[in-house]
Design a protein around this motif. Structure first.
Motif, PDB file in Angstrom:
ATOM      1  N   ALA A 181      36.328  69.728  50.504  1.00 14.49           N
ATOM      2  CA  ALA A 181      35.617  69.405  51.887  1.00 14.49           C
ATOM      3  C   ALA A 181      35.154  70.489  52.914  1.00 14.49           C
ATOM      4  O   ALA A 181      34.939  71.403  53.014  1.00 14.49           O
ATOM      5  N   HIS A 182      35.909  69.531  53.719  1.00 21.02           N
ATOM      6  CA  HIS A 182      36.038  70.942  54.352  1.00 21.02           C
ATOM      7  C   HIS A 182      37.234  71.696  55.019  1.00 21.02           C
ATOM      8  O   HIS A 182      36.522  72.845  54.978  1.00 21.02           O
ATOM      9  N   THR A 183      38.449  71.034  54.434  1.00 16.71           N
ATOM     10  CA  THR A 183      39.440  72.672  54.195  1.00 16.71           C
ATOM     11  C   THR A 183      39.507  71.888  52.251  1.00 16.71           C
ATOM     12  O   THR A 183      38.410  71.322  51.624  1.00 16.71           O
TER      13      THR A 183
ATOM     14  N   GLY B 163      39.028  63.161  60.497  1.00 17.58           N
ATOM     15  CA  GLY B 163      39.099  64.437  60.556  1.00 17.58           C
ATOM     16  C   GLY B 163      37.719  64.859  60.507  1.00 17.58           C
ATOM     17  O   GLY B 163      37.142  64.148  61.147  1.00 17.58           O
ATOM     18  N   ASP B 164      37.642  66.652  60.210  1.00 21.28           N
ATOM     19  CA  ASP B 164      36.384  67.171  60.485  1.00 21.28           C
ATOM     20  C   ASP B 164      35.808  66.678  59.197  1.00 21.28           C
ATOM     21  O   ASP B 164      35.120  67.315  59.395  1.00 21.28           O
ATOM     22  N   LEU B 165      36.146  65.666  58.632  1.00 19.93           N
ATOM     23  CA  LEU B 165      35.134  65.482  57.594  1.00 19.93           C
ATOM     24  C   LEU B 165      34.211  65.219  57.929  1.00 19.93           C
ATOM     25  O   LEU B 165      32.664  64.894  57.950  1.00 19.93           O
TER      26      LEU B 165
ATOM     27  N   THR C 256      44.795  64.963  59.885  1.00 19.16           N
ATOM     28  CA  THR C 256      44.078  64.855  58.839  1.00 19.16           C
ATOM     29  C   THR C 256      43.888  66.374  58.130  1.00 19.16           C
ATOM     30  O   THR C 256      43.482  66.014  56.644  1.00 19.16           O
ATOM     31  N   HIS C 257      43.946  67.221  59.067  1.00 21.75           N
ATOM     32  CA  HIS C 257      43.962  68.198  58.339  1.00 21.75           C
ATOM     33  C   HIS C 257      44.512  69.791  58.608  1.00 21.75           C
ATOM     34  O   HIS C 257      45.321  69.348  60.266  1.00 21.75           O
ATOM     35  N   LEU C 258      44.575  71.254  58.477  1.00 23.29           N
ATOM     36  CA  LEU C 258      46.110  72.288  59.059  1.00 23.29           C
ATOM     37  C   LEU C 258      44.887  73.087  59.664  1.00 23.29           C
ATOM     38  O   LEU C 258      45.837  73.807  60.571  1.00 23.29           O
ATOM     39  N   HIS C 259      43.138  72.448  60.398  1.00 24.45           N
ATOM     40  CA  HIS C 259      43.627  73.559  60.822  1.00 24.45           C
ATOM     41  C   HIS C 259      43.924  73.032  62.771  1.00 24.45           C
ATOM     42  O   HIS C 259      44.290  72.449  63.199  1.00 24.45           O
ATOM     43  N   GLY C 260      44.467  74.329  63.330  1.00 23.33           N
ATOM     44  CA  GLY C 260      45.441  74.560  64.582  1.00 23.33           C
ATOM     45  C   GLY C 260      44.739  73.199  65.599  1.00 23.33           C
ATOM     46  O   GLY C 260      45.639  72.801  66.477  1.00 23.33           O
ATOM     47  N   ASP C 261      43.416  73.371  65.858  1.00 23.57           N
ATOM     48  CA  ASP C 261      43.560  72.157  66.870  1.00 23.57           C
ATOM     49  C   ASP C 261      43.447  71.072  66.101  1.00 23.57           C
ATOM     50  O   ASP C 261      43.645  70.057  67.587  1.00 23.57           O
ATOM     51  N   HIS C 262      43.983  70.278  65.571  1.00 20.39           N
ATOM     52  CA  HIS C 262      44.393  69.074  65.071  1.00 20.39           C
ATOM     53  C   HIS C 262      46.159  69.108  64.951  1.00 20.39           C
ATOM     54  O   HIS C 262      46.919  68.336  64.651  1.00 20.39           O
ATOM     55  N   THR C 263      46.889  70.467  64.765  1.00 21.03           N
ATOM     56  CA  THR C 263      47.898  69.900  64.380  1.00 21.03           C
ATOM     57  C   THR C 263      48.861  71.657  65.145  1.00 21.03           C
ATOM     58  O   THR C 263      50.355  71.262  64.760  1.00 21.03           O
TER      59      THR C 263
HETATM   60 ZN    ZN Z   1      38.829  72.125  61.280  1.00 24.96          ZN
END
Ligand code: ZN
Length: 276
Positions: free
Chosen positions: A157-159, A176-178, A94-101
């Motif tokens: 938005a968030h990223t 995602g983090d939206l 959903t986006h590139l933050h480490g907790d998701h990727t």
């Molecule tokens: Zn995030």
């Protein structure tokens, strides 16, 4: 003798500070790093811990949405692999933050989709082994037999390029983090966080998609009302940031929203808005 006493006091003070820190941090870390599987239906599992992930089994492939970090990433991969059997696995970030990727590297050989970030930004933010293979600049629809998986790049938005994943037949949205559900959202300006654009996105989403269920980036799954709740949170924090004497009352209203130690709180949101 005197020095010994001072050292003793100092030691006691440090121990006390550590205890306070542990008590303060523990509830969040327990929440953040505890993984729990929730069966949404027989072919769709939500896995919490770090960010929320999804494993969707379709006629032709297994789709993994967000790959987590640390050992949680390995557990998720094992679970996905088991469900996939001989089917291929498709990964969506959903986006590139480490907790998701940070688990991306486990899916070597799979297609890994993410929003259409600037390649230089990806290079700076993501380790080579975790970088996605495909960038979705607008939208991408995958027809996988019994489910249609739609990826929509929602822009900044968030990223800088947040993507949502919409399961059309289920009317289910991986936001995602939206969307943070009853958690103060993480705001990281160098990663592209823009509250005005974020709020506009939250207001737009329910008008564009028929949403029955939302799996947020963090927090419990639920109905689309959590989208409106986060938009309202931002409006309230913006009002508090610019109106004298409103801060305390506004913060109190969001007392039951989780804070992420050192990362997010109503005060941090207000500071973020004021520092624009
Ligand atoms: Zn995030």
């Amino acid at each position: 003798m005197k020095l010994k006493k001072i050292l003793l006091y100092l030691g006691a003070l440090i121990v006390f500070a550590i205890i306070v820190l542990v008590i303060y941090m523990f509830p969040f870390y327990h929440f953040f790093f505890t993984s729990e599987s929730t069966v949404i239906d027989k072919n769709l599992t939500m896995v919490s811990g770090a960010g929320n992930s999804g494993i969707l089994v379709t006629d032709s492939a297994v789709v993994v949405i967000d790959t987590k970090m640390f050992s949680l990433a390995k557990d998720l991969y094992k679970m996905a692999k088991e469900k996939a059997g001989s089917k291929k696995i498709i990964v969506i970030n959903t986006h590139l933050h480490g907790d998701h990727t940070n688990g991306n590297h486990l899916y070597n050989g799979s297609k890994i989709y993410i929003g259409g970030y600037d390649p230089a930004f990806v290079k700076k933010e993501m380790k080579p082994e975790n970088r996605p293979t495909d960038f979705v600049t607008d939208s991408l629809i995958l027809n996988l037999g019994d489910e249609t998986v739609a990826m929509y790049n929602m822009g900044q938005a968030h990223t800088f390029d947040d993507m949502v994943v919409y399961l059309r037949n289920r009317k289910l949205l991986f936001s995602g983090d939206l969307v943070f559900n009853k958690i103060n959202p993480a705001l990281i300006r160098p990663n592209g966080t823009d509250i005005d654009k974020w709020k506009a996105m939250l207001n737009l989403l329910p008008t564009r998609l028929d949403i029955k269920t939302v799996i947020p980036g963090h927090g419990k799954a639920g109905g689309p009302e959590m989208i409106a709740a986060l938009s309202q949170y931002f409006s309230d924090m913006q009002a508090a940031a610019s109106t004298r004497g409103k801060v305390r009352e506004t913060k109190a209203r969001y007392n039951d929203w989780m804070k992420m130690p050192l990362m997010s709180s109503p005060q941090k949101t207000i500071d973020f808005i004021r520092s624009k």
